[in-house]
Design an enzyme around this catalytic site. Structure first.
Site, PDB file in Angstrom:
ATOM      1  N   ASP A   8      -0.264   5.180   0.891  1.00 12.71           N
ATOM      2  CA  ASP A   8      -0.582   6.147   1.941  1.00 12.71           C
ATOM      3  C   ASP A   8      -0.763   5.455   3.288  1.00 12.71           C
ATOM      4  OD1 ASP A   8      -0.584   8.146   0.033  1.00 12.71           O
ATOM      5  OD2 ASP A   8      -2.724   8.007  -0.337  1.00 12.71           O
ATOM      6  N   ASP A  63       0.864  -1.169   0.000  1.00 12.68           N
ATOM      7  CA  ASP A  63       0.000   0.000   0.000  1.00 12.68           C
ATOM      8  C   ASP A  63       0.911   1.233   0.000  1.00 12.68           C
ATOM      9  OD1 ASP A  63      -2.399   1.595   0.460  1.00 12.68           O
ATOM     10  OD2 ASP A  63      -1.678   1.799   2.518  1.00 12.68           O
ATOM     11  N   ASP A  72      -1.406  -0.823   6.063  1.00 15.47           N
ATOM     12  CA  ASP A  72      -1.667  -0.252   7.383  1.00 15.47           C
ATOM     13  C   ASP A  72      -3.141  -0.252   7.758  1.00 15.47           C
ATOM     14  OD1 ASP A  72      -2.660   3.003   6.929  1.00 15.47           O
ATOM     15  OD2 ASP A  72      -1.948   1.822   5.249  1.00 15.47           O
TER      16      ASP A  72
END
EC number: 3.1.3.18
Length: 228
Positions: free
Chosen positions: A14, A12, A177
């Site tokens: 961001d 990922d 995240d």
């Protein structure tokens, strides 16, 4: 999955590699104010990100994680267009890589892993961001939030990577995240590596039950690099 099996690592962006909220918050605040709505703070935007720009703007206009159903499609589209313009104008100058990111990507790349980026961020912003922070050359594939009809947690991007590189789910690891990253991995049948920092709407990443939980991206090396 065993450590020896991993061939492809999907990341990922961001909240995983890049803290982009400072720039996103500036753009979201400007966009909501431009259409006559109250502005938003960086703290609010940290809660609102993770599901793509359309959802971010809907939440910003609603001042809530739950989007107000009374918001018109026209208003949301107008605010989204303004957001894109304002975000481009920020030059991403306030965004920064998290600690150990560049070093970890370099080591994984040198070790021969195939690295891919799977983000819900609009595709048009991704190349410049990667170049600006000196990590573009590490990724073989860069898939944005509009590369496919569905975003994470839909596994379509991960499935595409497996088909392209002719690998099995046991040979891929998803690093992220948020619960969307972990669910995308589960839906694709691959293992997941969850980071405790980033943007997950205040919910501990462990609650999504990733295969690995870590406080630093550098800990990924301990998972995938096996001594001879």
């Amino acid at each position: 999955m065993t450590q020896q099996e991993i061939k492809l690592i999907a990341f990922d962006l961001d909240g995983t590699l890049l803290d982009s909220v400072p720039d996103l918050a500036v753009a979201a605040d400007q966009a909501t104010r431009a259409v006559g709505f109250p502005g938003v703070t960086e703290l609010q935007v940290r809660d609102y990100v993770g599901n793509g720009a359309d959802i971010l703007i809907g939440r910003a206009l609603s001042q809530s994680l739950t989007i107000n159903p009374e918001l018109s499609d026209e208003l949301r589209a107008q605010a989204r267009e303004l957001f894109d313009d304002f975000y481009q104008q920020t030059g991403h100058k306030l965004s920064h890589l998290y600690p150990t990111v560049k070093e970890t990507l370099k080591e994984l790349h040198q070790a021969g892993f195939t690295l891919a980026l799977v983000t819900n961020k609009p595709s048009k912003f991704v190349p410049d961001v990667l170049q600006q922070h000196g990590i573009a050359d590490y990724f073989v594939d860069v898939l944005g939030g509009d590369s496919f009809p569905e975003k994470k947690p839909n596994p379509i991007a991960l499935n595409w990577l497996m088909e392209k590189h002719q690998i099995q789910p046991t040979e891929m690891l998803m690093v992220g995240d948020s619960k969307n990253d972990i669910l995308a991995a589960k839906n694709a049948g691959c293992a997941s590596f969850g980071l405790t920092y980033g943007y997950n709407h205040g919910e501990p990443i462990a609650a999504s039950e990733p295969d690995f939980v870590a406080d630093s991206l550098a800990q990924l090396l301990d998972v995938v690099l096996v001594s001879a």
